[in-house]
Design a protein around this motif. Structure first.
Motif, PDB file in Angstrom:
ATOM      1  N   GLY A 114      42.337  -0.584  53.522  1.00  0.00           N
ATOM      2  CA  GLY A 114      42.273   0.774  53.101  1.00  0.00           C
ATOM      3  C   GLY A 114      43.346   1.416  52.287  1.00  0.00           C
ATOM      4  N   PRO A 115      43.041   2.568  52.092  1.00  0.00           N
ATOM      5  CA  PRO A 115      44.060   3.085  51.098  1.00  0.00           C
ATOM      6  C   PRO A 115      45.520   3.592  51.626  1.00  0.00           C
ATOM      7  CG  PRO A 115      42.768   4.898  52.128  1.00  0.00           C
ATOM      8  CD  PRO A 115      42.069   3.528  52.487  1.00  0.00           C
ATOM      9  N   LYS A 116      45.757   3.490  52.777  1.00  0.00           N
ATOM     10  CA  LYS A 116      47.141   3.559  53.703  1.00  0.00           C
ATOM     11  C   LYS A 116      46.945   2.815  54.740  1.00  0.00           C
ATOM     12  CE  LYS A 116      46.286   7.957  56.106  1.00  0.00           C
ATOM     13  NZ  LYS A 116      46.897   9.311  56.420  1.00  0.00           N
ATOM     14  N   PHE A 161      43.628  -2.334  62.592  1.00  0.00           N
ATOM     15  CA  PHE A 161      44.922  -2.242  61.548  1.00  0.00           C
ATOM     16  C   PHE A 161      44.416  -1.862  60.358  1.00  0.00           C
ATOM     17  CE2 PHE A 161      48.069  -5.092  59.461  1.00  0.00           C
ATOM     18  CZ  PHE A 161      48.940  -4.149  59.033  1.00  0.00           C
ATOM     19  N   GLU A 162      44.744  -0.797  59.586  1.00  0.00           N
ATOM     20  CA  GLU A 162      44.389  -0.652  58.205  1.00  0.00           C
ATOM     21  C   GLU A 162      45.494  -0.771  57.425  1.00  0.00           C
ATOM     22  OE1 GLU A 162      43.276   3.192  55.534  1.00  0.00           O
ATOM     23  OE2 GLU A 162      41.899   2.890  57.292  1.00  0.00           O
ATOM     24  N   ARG A 163      45.444  -2.146  56.491  1.00  0.00           N
ATOM     25  CA  ARG A 163      46.522  -2.296  55.617  1.00  0.00           C
ATOM     26  C   ARG A 163      46.380  -1.551  54.549  1.00  0.00           C
ATOM     27  NH1 ARG A 163      46.688  -7.445  53.603  1.00  0.00           N
ATOM     28  NH2 ARG A 163      44.495  -7.637  53.578  1.00  0.00           N
ATOM     29  N   ASP A 164      47.505  -0.970  53.980  1.00  0.00           N
ATOM     30  CA  ASP A 164      47.338  -0.357  52.464  1.00  0.00           C
ATOM     31  C   ASP A 164      47.456  -1.742  51.586  1.00  0.00           C
ATOM     32  OD1 ASP A 164      48.169   0.670  50.149  1.00  0.00           O
ATOM     33  OD2 ASP A 164      49.397   2.346  51.228  1.00  0.00           O
ATOM     34  N   ILE A 165      46.467  -1.905  50.758  1.00  0.00           N
ATOM     35  CA  ILE A 165      46.135  -3.198  50.040  1.00  0.00           C
ATOM     36  C   ILE A 165      47.208  -2.820  48.746  1.00  0.00           C
ATOM     37  CG2 ILE A 165      43.982  -3.671  50.736  1.00  0.00           C
ATOM     38  CD1 ILE A 165      42.729  -2.332  48.389  1.00  0.00           C
ATOM     39  N   ASN A 166      47.459  -1.846  48.490  1.00  0.00           N
ATOM     40  CA  ASN A 166      48.464  -1.413  47.378  1.00  0.00           C
ATOM     41  C   ASN A 166      50.044  -1.729  47.399  1.00  0.00           C
ATOM     42  OD1 ASN A 166      46.163  -0.356  45.542  1.00  0.00           O
ATOM     43  ND2 ASN A 166      46.140   1.359  46.819  1.00  0.00           N
ATOM     44  N   LYS A 167      50.285  -1.796  48.780  1.00  0.00           N
ATOM     45  CA  LYS A 167      51.727  -2.157  49.165  1.00  0.00           C
ATOM     46  C   LYS A 167      51.722  -3.483  49.216  1.00  0.00           C
ATOM     47  CE  LYS A 167      52.916   2.377  51.000  1.00  0.00           C
ATOM     48  NZ  LYS A 167      53.234   3.261  52.472  1.00  0.00           N
TER      49      LYS A 167
END
Length: 185
Positions: A114-116, A161-167
């Motif tokens: 996800g985004p965050k 558990f939504e992982r921020d794929i940009n981090k």
């Protein structure tokens, strides 16, 4: 033979067993290895095997890429290349693998991208959907499978558990690890 099998990785921390369950490519192994790197015990990867309210260790081998193993500085004693793996992963035998007893499951996380970064406690309908999707069915008896999934559902506190794929993975694992600590303390 009474075993229930799901697609997931399993670690433990302070006598609490944490399952990371989900479809291929969501980072279950990387999450488990990252937690292992932070002092969690590694129990199994790829197959979460449950019988009599216990999770059983499966293997000290983990599927990952050499880049992730190097980045996380995971110690391994052997490596087997997988010739036909589309993600160019290998099998690595963990050097510090010590899990040889079964463990009672406590917490399950279902990773999603996800985004965050966020973690949300799931309701039974959501949990059932995720378990059903990732449950290996061998008896081909829908009634028996549904009963088994319902019993498994009662074993865990379940979270998405939504992982921020940009981090970077470390930031996501820090977030997850803080959440785990808040649950088990």
């Amino acid at each position: 033979k009474g075993f229930n099998v799901m697609h997931g990785s399993v670690v433990s921390f302070k006598s609490n067993t944490i399952c990371i369950i989900g479809t291929s490519g969501l980072g279950k192994s990387t999450i488990a290895l990252s937690l292992f790197n932070r002092g969690y015990n590694f129990i199994t990867e790829d197959l979460c095997i449950i019988k009599n309210k216990k999770i059983y260790p499966y293997s000290p081998w983990v599927k990952s890429t050499p880049e992730i193993i190097d980045k996380l500085k995971i110690k391994y004693s052997d490596q087997l290349n997988l010739k036909f793996d589309l993600r160019k992963r290998s099998l690595f035998k963990l050097e510090d693998y010590t899990s040889n007893i079964s463990h009672a499951p406590k917490i399950a996380f279902f990773p999603i991208e996800g985004p965050k970064s966020k973690i949300i406690k799931m309701n039974n309908d959501e949990i059932f959907k995720f378990l059903f999707t990732n449950f290996y069915r061998t008896d081909f008896s829908l009634e028996k499978d549904l009963n088994s999934i319902t019993k498994i559902l009662e074993l865990f506190k379940c979270y998405s558990f939504e992982r921020d794929i940009n981090k970077p993975i470390n930031e996501n694992i820090d977030f997850l690890s803080r959440h785990i600590s808040s649950i088990i303390n």
